[in-house]
Design a protein around this motif. Structure first.
Motif, PDB file in Angstrom:
ATOM      1  N   LEU A 185       0.821  -1.210   0.000  1.00  0.00           N
ATOM      2  CA  LEU A 185       0.000   0.000   0.000  1.00  0.00           C
ATOM      3  C   LEU A 185       0.856   1.261   0.000  1.00  0.00           C
ATOM      4  O   LEU A 185       0.522   2.248  -0.669  1.00  0.00           O
ATOM      5  N   SER A 186       1.961   1.227   0.721  1.00  0.00           N
ATOM      6  CA  SER A 186       2.814   2.414   0.803  1.00  0.00           C
ATOM      7  C   SER A 186       3.519   2.706  -0.515  1.00  0.00           C
ATOM      8  O   SER A 186       3.859   3.862  -0.793  1.00  0.00           O
ATOM      9  N   CYS A 187       3.722   1.670  -1.341  1.00  0.00           N
ATOM     10  CA  CYS A 187       4.390   1.888  -2.627  1.00  0.00           C
ATOM     11  C   CYS A 187       3.580   2.806  -3.543  1.00  0.00           C
ATOM     12  O   CYS A 187       4.125   3.407  -4.474  1.00  0.00           O
ATOM     13  N   ILE A 188       2.286   2.908  -3.294  1.00  0.00           N
ATOM     14  CA  ILE A 188       1.441   3.786  -4.098  1.00  0.00           C
ATOM     15  C   ILE A 188       1.770   5.256  -3.840  1.00  0.00           C
ATOM     16  O   ILE A 188       1.629   6.105  -4.718  1.00  0.00           O
ATOM     17  N   PHE A 189       2.236   5.564  -2.628  1.00  0.00           N
ATOM     18  CA  PHE A 189       2.403   6.960  -2.227  1.00  0.00           C
ATOM     19  C   PHE A 189       3.864   7.390  -2.085  1.00  0.00           C
ATOM     20  O   PHE A 189       4.146   8.584  -2.118  1.00  0.00           O
ATOM     21  N   LEU A 190       4.769   6.432  -1.908  1.00  0.00           N
ATOM     22  CA  LEU A 190       6.163   6.787  -1.656  1.00  0.00           C
ATOM     23  C   LEU A 190       6.910   7.119  -2.946  1.00  0.00           C
ATOM     24  O   LEU A 190       6.471   6.781  -4.048  1.00  0.00           O
ATOM     25  N   LYS A 191       8.053   7.741  -2.775  1.00  0.00           N
ATOM     26  CA  LYS A 191       8.893   8.074  -3.921  1.00  0.00           C
ATOM     27  C   LYS A 191       9.681   6.845  -4.368  1.00  0.00           C
ATOM     28  O   LYS A 191       9.905   5.910  -3.599  1.00  0.00           O
ATOM     29  N   LYS A 192      10.098   6.868  -5.621  1.00  0.00           N
ATOM     30  CA  LYS A 192      10.731   5.694  -6.220  1.00  0.00           C
ATOM     31  C   LYS A 192      11.990   5.223  -5.495  1.00  0.00           C
ATOM     32  O   LYS A 192      12.195   4.007  -5.359  1.00  0.00           O
ATOM     33  N   ILE A 210      12.625   5.228  -2.354  1.00  0.00           N
ATOM     34  CA  ILE A 210      12.188   4.493  -1.159  1.00  0.00           C
ATOM     35  C   ILE A 210      11.552   3.166  -1.562  1.00  0.00           C
ATOM     36  O   ILE A 210      11.749   2.136  -0.904  1.00  0.00           O
ATOM     37  N   ILE A 211      10.795   3.190  -2.662  1.00  0.00           N
ATOM     38  CA  ILE A 211      10.166   1.959  -3.149  1.00  0.00           C
ATOM     39  C   ILE A 211      11.222   0.914  -3.493  1.00  0.00           C
ATOM     40  O   ILE A 211      11.093  -0.269  -3.156  1.00  0.00           O
ATOM     41  N   LYS A 212      12.280   1.356  -4.149  1.00  0.00           N
ATOM     42  CA  LYS A 212      13.351   0.425  -4.516  1.00  0.00           C
ATOM     43  C   LYS A 212      14.050  -0.151  -3.290  1.00  0.00           C
ATOM     44  O   LYS A 212      14.649  -1.227  -3.363  1.00  0.00           O
ATOM     45  N   ALA A 213      13.940   0.543  -2.163  1.00  0.00           N
ATOM     46  CA  ALA A 213      14.583   0.058  -0.938  1.00  0.00           C
ATOM     47  C   ALA A 213      13.700  -0.919  -0.172  1.00  0.00           C
ATOM     48  O   ALA A 213      14.212  -1.846   0.478  1.00  0.00           O
ATOM     49  N   ILE A 214      12.367  -0.739  -0.247  1.00  0.00           N
ATOM     50  CA  ILE A 214      11.488  -1.576   0.577  1.00  0.00           C
ATOM     51  C   ILE A 214      10.971  -2.815  -0.157  1.00  0.00           C
ATOM     52  O   ILE A 214      10.605  -3.800   0.488  1.00  0.00           O
ATOM     53  N   ILE A 215      10.939  -2.795  -1.482  1.00  0.00           N
ATOM     54  CA  ILE A 215      10.474  -3.985  -2.208  1.00  0.00           C
ATOM     55  C   ILE A 215      11.382  -5.195  -1.963  1.00  0.00           C
ATOM     56  O   ILE A 215      10.887  -6.318  -1.793  1.00  0.00           O
ATOM     57  N   PRO A 216      12.723  -5.033  -1.918  1.00  0.00           N
ATOM     58  CA  PRO A 216      13.556  -6.198  -1.561  1.00  0.00           C
ATOM     59  C   PRO A 216      13.247  -6.747  -0.169  1.00  0.00           C
ATOM     60  O   PRO A 216      13.377  -7.959   0.058  1.00  0.00           O
ATOM     61  N   SER A 245      10.820  -2.130  -9.862  1.00  0.00           N
ATOM     62  CA  SER A 245      10.026  -1.106 -10.546  1.00  0.00           C
ATOM     63  C   SER A 245       8.575  -1.187 -10.095  1.00  0.00           C
ATOM     64  O   SER A 245       8.036  -2.262  -9.862  1.00  0.00           O
ATOM     65  N   PHE A 246       7.956  -0.034  -9.960  1.00  0.00           N
ATOM     66  CA  PHE A 246       6.567   0.025  -9.495  1.00  0.00           C
ATOM     67  C   PHE A 246       5.894   1.218 -10.158  1.00  0.00           C
ATOM     68  O   PHE A 246       6.356   2.353 -10.033  1.00  0.00           O
ATOM     69  N   LYS A 247       4.800   0.944 -10.862  1.00  0.00           N
ATOM     70  CA  LYS A 247       4.092   1.993 -11.578  1.00  0.00           C
ATOM     71  C   LYS A 247       3.041   2.620 -10.674  1.00  0.00           C
ATOM     72  O   LYS A 247       2.260   1.924 -10.033  1.00  0.00           O
ATOM     73  N   GLN A 248       3.011   3.943 -10.635  1.00  0.00           N
ATOM     74  CA  GLN A 248       2.050   4.678  -9.824  1.00  0.00           C
ATOM     75  C   GLN A 248       1.088   5.451 -10.720  1.00  0.00           C
ATOM     76  O   GLN A 248       1.490   6.023 -11.721  1.00  0.00           O
ATOM     77  N   SER A 249      -0.194   5.430 -10.344  1.00  0.00           N
ATOM     78  CA  SER A 249      -1.209   6.211 -11.055  1.00  0.00           C
ATOM     79  C   SER A 249      -2.404   6.386 -10.134  1.00  0.00           C
ATOM     80  O   SER A 249      -2.527   5.703  -9.114  1.00  0.00           O
ATOM     81  N   GLU A 250      -3.292   7.290 -10.478  1.00  0.00           N
ATOM     82  CA  GLU A 250      -4.476   7.535  -9.662  1.00  0.00           C
ATOM     83  C   GLU A 250      -5.378   6.302  -9.615  1.00  0.00           C
ATOM     84  O   GLU A 250      -5.958   5.980  -8.576  1.00  0.00           O
ATOM     85  N   PHE A 251      -5.499   5.614 -10.744  1.00  0.00           N
ATOM     86  CA  PHE A 251      -6.333   4.409 -10.784  1.00  0.00           C
ATOM     87  C   PHE A 251      -5.804   3.353  -9.824  1.00  0.00           C
ATOM     88  O   PHE A 251      -6.568   2.716  -9.090  1.00  0.00           O
ATOM     89  N   PHE A 252      -4.492   3.164  -9.821  1.00  0.00           N
ATOM     90  CA  PHE A 252      -3.894   2.165  -8.942  1.00  0.00           C
ATOM     91  C   PHE A 252      -4.091   2.538  -7.473  1.00  0.00           C
ATOM     92  O   PHE A 252      -4.308   1.676  -6.620  1.00  0.00           O
ATOM     93  N   LYS A 253      -4.026   3.836  -7.181  1.00  0.00           N
ATOM     94  CA  LYS A 253      -4.254   4.278  -5.801  1.00  0.00           C
ATOM     95  C   LYS A 253      -5.663   3.906  -5.346  1.00  0.00           C
ATOM     96  O   LYS A 253      -5.851   3.368  -4.251  1.00  0.00           O
ATOM     97  N   TYR A 254      -6.643   4.193  -6.184  1.00  0.00           N
ATOM     98  CA  TYR A 254      -8.027   3.867  -5.829  1.00  0.00           C
ATOM     99  C   TYR A 254      -8.226   2.359  -5.691  1.00  0.00           C
ATOM    100  O   TYR A 254      -8.960   1.889  -4.811  1.00  0.00           O
ATOM    101  N   LEU A 255      -7.575   1.601  -6.560  1.00  0.00           N
ATOM    102  CA  LEU A 255      -7.714   0.145  -6.516  1.00  0.00           C
ATOM    103  C   LEU A 255      -7.133  -0.421  -5.223  1.00  0.00           C
ATOM    104  O   LEU A 255      -7.763  -1.253  -4.552  1.00  0.00           O
ATOM    105  N   TYR A 256      -5.950   0.030  -4.865  1.00  0.00           N
ATOM    106  CA  TYR A 256      -5.308  -0.451  -3.638  1.00  0.00           C
ATOM    107  C   TYR A 256      -6.108  -0.044  -2.407  1.00  0.00           C
ATOM    108  O   TYR A 256      -6.337  -0.855  -1.497  1.00  0.00           O
ATOM    109  N   ILE A 257      -6.525   1.211  -2.363  1.00  0.00           N
ATOM    110  CA  ILE A 257      -7.270   1.699  -1.200  1.00  0.00           C
ATOM    111  C   ILE A 257      -8.612   0.983  -1.084  1.00  0.00           C
ATOM    112  O   ILE A 257      -9.039   0.612   0.020  1.00  0.00           O
ATOM    113  N   SER A 258      -9.281   0.753  -2.209  1.00  0.00           N
ATOM    114  CA  SER A 258     -10.565   0.046  -2.187  1.00  0.00           C
ATOM    115  C   SER A 258     -10.390  -1.374  -1.665  1.00  0.00           C
ATOM    116  O   SER A 258     -11.202  -1.864  -0.861  1.00  0.00           O
TER     117      SER A 258
END
Length: 210
Positions: free
Chosen positions: A72-79, A81-87, A141-154
């Motif tokens: 869930l945090s990958c939707i909002f964090l900067k790239k 940080i994302i590259k650090a937490i996905i491993p 790699s992690f793609k961010q978009s408004e649609f993905f945010k709504y999907l994850y939050i829902s």
């Protein structure tokens, strides 16, 4: 791997991790009510197999909660940080998969009866591991978009709703119930008595002299 397929596997990991939270919460509710899980004997597993005294219920709940939080945090964090937490998520999925193998091996090779919910949790761990392999252990790699945010939050809101409204079925405790049978009062006045006639325990013997 294309970014769209990349997103599918990231979301699948998030989804099944969320389901894992619901599953372990259900385990917790059943265990707290001293109820068994379906056809299995989960309470025996929870009591016998622990990690530093911590029940598998809460280990699993913490495990899936961290995986879900990372997703869930990958939707909002900067790239960066994302590259650090996905491993970290990848490592946790591998550890969870190995531990599920150990737990199922314990059930199979000991006299413990089959644990239904433990099996479901092992299936989720296996699915997460397979998705991680398909995604790639080094893929951050992690793609961010408004649609993905709504999907994850829902998805997160649906899981929260399921947890807050879930009420496990309480299995009634069966007690020995006496059937209605006819009773008869037999007069004992004038009968021969040996010992204290007012004793707390009386043995009555019926004889027939005919």
């Amino acid at each position: 791997m294309s970014k769209n397929k990349n997103f599918i596997f990231h979301y699948a990991i998030f989804l099944f991790s969320s389901i894992g939270i619901f599953l372990t919460y259900r385990m917790h509710k059943l265990y707290s009510l001293n109820q068994e899980c379906g056809t299995g004997n989960c309470n025996e597993i929870f009591n016998e197999v622990t990690f530093f005294g911590i029940s598998n219920i809460y280990l699993g709940m913490a495990h899936y909660s961290i995986l879900t939080t990372i997703g869930l945090s990958c939707i909002f964090l900067k790239k960066p940080i994302i590259k650090a937490i996905i491993p970290i998520r990848t490592l946790m999925i591998i550890i969870g998969f190995i531990y599920s193998i150990y737990l199922m091996s314990y059930i199979i090779f000991t006299d413990v009866r089959f644990c239904e919910l433990c099996f479901y949790s092992a299936c989720i761990s296996t699915i997460l591991f397979l998705f991680t392999i398909r995604l790639g252990f080094k893929n951050t790699s992690f793609k961010q978009s408004e649609f993905f945010k709504y999907l994850y939050i829902s998805t997160a809101l649906i899981i929260i709703l399921l947890i807050t409204t879930h009420k496990p079925n309480i299995q009634p405790s069966f007690k020995n119930e006496t059937t209605n049978v006819a009773t008869y009062d037999i007069p004992i006045s004038g009968s021969v008595v040996f010992g204290n006639p007012n004793a707390k325990v009386t043995i009555t013997e019926f004889t027939d002299f005919q």
